[in-house]
Design an enzyme around this catalytic site. Structure first.
Site, PDB file in Angstrom:
ATOM      1  N   TYR A  44       0.857  -1.199   0.000  1.00 21.88           N
ATOM      2  CA  TYR A  44       0.000   0.000   0.000  1.00 21.88           C
ATOM      3  C   TYR A  44       0.884   1.238   0.000  1.00 21.88           C
ATOM      4  CZ  TYR A  44      -5.009  -0.564   0.064  1.00 21.88           C
ATOM      5  OH  TYR A  44      -6.298  -0.747  -0.319  1.00 21.88           O
ATOM      6  N   GLU A  46      -0.491   4.745  -0.638  1.00 24.31           N
ATOM      7  CA  GLU A  46      -1.273   5.970  -0.876  1.00 24.31           C
ATOM      8  C   GLU A  46      -0.403   7.203  -0.644  1.00 24.31           C
ATOM      9  OE1 GLU A  46      -4.633   3.985   1.061  1.00 24.31           O
ATOM     10  OE2 GLU A  46      -5.800   5.711   0.335  1.00 24.31           O
ATOM     11  N   ASP A 189      -5.105  13.425 -25.859  1.00 29.16           N
ATOM     12  CA  ASP A 189      -5.213  12.033 -25.392  1.00 29.16           C
ATOM     13  C   ASP A 189      -4.528  11.197 -26.464  1.00 29.16           C
ATOM     14  OD1 ASP A 189      -5.948   9.424 -24.932  1.00 29.16           O
ATOM     15  OD2 ASP A 189      -8.010   9.890 -24.385  1.00 29.16           O
ATOM     16  N   THR A 215      -2.912   5.854 -22.252  1.00 27.24           N
ATOM     17  CA  THR A 215      -2.845   4.539 -21.631  1.00 27.24           C
ATOM     18  C   THR A 215      -1.425   4.039 -21.881  1.00 27.24           C
ATOM     19  OG1 THR A 215      -3.709   3.611 -23.678  1.00 27.24           O
ATOM     20  CG2 THR A 215      -5.270   3.866 -21.865  1.00 27.24           C
ATOM     21  N   LYS A 218      -1.138   0.133 -25.142  1.00 28.57           N
ATOM     22  CA  LYS A 218      -1.446  -0.005 -26.578  1.00 28.57           C
ATOM     23  C   LYS A 218      -0.123  -0.022 -27.343  1.00 28.57           C
ATOM     24  CE  LYS A 218      -6.093   1.969 -26.231  1.00 28.57           C
ATOM     25  NZ  LYS A 218      -6.289   2.781 -25.025  1.00 28.57           N
ATOM     26  N   ARG A 224      -1.457  -2.727 -18.643  1.00 24.15           N
ATOM     27  CA  ARG A 224      -2.611  -1.833 -18.602  1.00 24.15           C
ATOM     28  C   ARG A 224      -2.354  -0.758 -17.554  1.00 24.15           C
ATOM     29  NH1 ARG A 224      -6.680  -3.109 -21.608  1.00 24.15           N
ATOM     30  NH2 ARG A 224      -5.846  -4.800 -22.862  1.00 24.15           N
TER      31      ARG A 224
HETATM   32  N1  DSN Z   1     -11.005   0.666 -25.753  1.00 25.84           N
HETATM   33  C1  DSN Z   1      -9.938   1.432 -26.332  1.00 25.84           C
HETATM   34  C2  DSN Z   1      -9.747   1.121 -27.768  1.00 25.84           C
HETATM   35  O1  DSN Z   1      -9.904  -0.033 -28.128  1.00 25.84           O
HETATM   36  O2  DSN Z   1      -9.426   1.996 -28.541  1.00 25.84           O
HETATM   37  C3  DSN Z   1     -10.105   2.870 -26.111  1.00 25.84           C
HETATM   38  O3  DSN Z   1     -10.249   3.095 -24.750  1.00 25.84           O
END
Ligand code: DSN
Length: 429
Positions: A44, A46, A189, A215, A218, A224
């Site tokens: 933990y 925080e 974004d 994110t 990707k 993630r």
């Molecule tokens: N779900 C994601 C995507 O596949 O582009 C976006 O958040």
């Protein structure tokens, strides 16, 4: 053996035997998996480095600071927050800080390739904020004149620039001029293209925007997770901007950070700084261009949007289903100016990042596009009923019929034989 571990083994086989064309998916390395599956999940923490609410964070502090430094180095930003659990919570923190509850926010419509959190009607971001949405022109590109005029009329506190189903390069400079003209915050974004920016094959918004969200799973090939990065421009406008957003993340929205996730992000960022990542990013673009050319689309990024209206009405779901039976995974998607819905859209969205991570090149894309075209021929004439109440039953019958389709079965055998030749990163190498 645990039932779950057995199911994980089954998914490893699925990952080995199929071709992943979902543009937001990728494969992480063994070291990323190692960090993600590490004992750091026991902790933990925080708070933030040097200011925690729990003891025992001496090592965690070092990891989080290192992760922040790497993020700033990769994206040339000045302040990094690496605790958001994923992209949507990162976007929520930025919205709450910059627009405030009920504030006006201008973002790209989901139907035009934007993201749910940029103000889609199904998302909290249209319920908790006054969401105004821009779209694309008939040629599929963002209508910058519409962005300008909506900005002038609605005076948003914040503007989003960033997409999830848009194959073109964004005009970050154009957005900056509009945001500056109404004194709005501009937030990029970059979730989809982050790895391309990091690899130097896609323009960076860093000069033009105040804040960047992304994110990490990707094109960045991390676990993630989510990050919020503040630029020089943002800090010049408000030197406390980083601290303010940080406070919204924790304690505003989250409790303890996922330290194993932070560590795995840091490992991915280390990998991104190696020359091999630049080579990877270049190949992602080359592969997407070949896929687009073969399938009659356009791609300036990693992503290709295929309009299926030439094959019939409302074929997105049918195509996704038939392709999956053939061992090719991608997702159905709306295409600009279409009459369908997000559930029964008229297009499919695909991309090259995962295939490229498995070592596939241009000639492999030609072969894969060949299979996709054969599958699309099989779904011709399977138009969606125009009457909404008939659609559920139609899909039931369609799925039964397709699961017996000999052509799809034959393609699946070829796909499996082909896919197995390419190692799955993190598992096979
Ligand atoms: N779900 C994601 C995507 O596949 O582009 C976006 O958040």
């Amino acid at each position: 053996m645990s039932k779950v571990l057995k199911l994980i083994e089954e998914d490893i086989t699925r990952q080995r035997n199929t071709l992943v064309l979902i543009p937001s998916e990728n494969y992480v390395s063994k070291n990323v998996l190692k960090a993600l599956g590490s004992v750091l999940t026991n902790k933990y923490s925080e708070g933030f480095p040097g200011a925690r609410y729990y003891g025992g964070n001496e090592i965690i502090d070092k990891i989080e600071i290192y992760c922040q430094q790497l993020a700033n180095k990769v994206f040339k930003t000045d302040y990094a927050i690496v605790q958001p659990y994923s992209g949507s919570p990162a976007n929520m923190a930025v919205l709450l800080t910059l627009a405030g509850l009920g504030g006006t926010v201008l973002g790209q419509s989901l139907f035009a390739g934007g993201h749910l959190t940029h103000g889609a009607s199904a998302s909290f971001t249209s319920q908790m904020f006054n969401a105004v949405q821009y779209g694309v022109r008939n040629d599929g590109r963002i209508d910058m004149e519409q962005v300008r005029s909506l900005a002038k009329i609605h005076k948003p506190k914040m503007i989003w620039v960033g997409t999830t189903a848009y194959p073109y390069i964004l005009d970050y400079q154009g957005f900056a001029e509009i945001a500056e003209s109404i004194d709005a915050w501009l937030v990029a974004d970059i979730a989809h293209v982050a790895g391309l920016i990091a690899g130097g094959v896609h323009p960076s918004p860093v000069k033009y925007v105040d804040v960047i969200t992304t994110t990490t799973h990707k094109t960045l090939r991390g676990p993630r997770g989510g990050m919020i990065l503040i630029t020089k421009k943002g800090l010049k406008k408000d030197p406390q901007l980083g601290k303010k957003i940080e406070k919204t993340v924790m304690p505003g929205l989250q409790g303890g950070p996922h330290d194993h996730q932070t560590a795995a992000i840091a490992v991915a960022l280390e990998e991104i700084l190696k020359p091999s990542f630049k080579k990877y990013a270049k190949q992602v673009i080359k592969n997407a261009k070949v896929l687009a050319k073969e399938l009659g689309g356009i791609s300036e990024t990693h992503l290709v949007l295929v309009d299926l209206r030439k094959y019939g009405f409302g074929l997105g779901y049918q195509a996704q289903y038939a392709l999956e039976l053939a061992g090719i995974t991608m997702n159905r998607n709306t295409v600009p100016k279409e009459a369908g819905s997000a559930f029964y859209p008229s297009g499919i969205r695909m991309g090259s990042p995962a295939l490229t991570s498995r070592g596939m090149k241009e000639k492999d894309m030609v072969r894969i596009a060949g299979w996709i075209k054969q599958v699309l021929e099989e779904i011709r004439r399977h138009d969606l009923p125009k009457e909404q109440e008939k659609r559920k039953d139609f899909m039931k019958v369609y799925k039964q019929e397709m699961s017996k389709n000999k052509k799809l079965k034959a393609i699946r055998r070829e796909v499996e034989k082909f896919a197995k030749k390419f190692p799955v990163p993190g598992v096979d190498n």
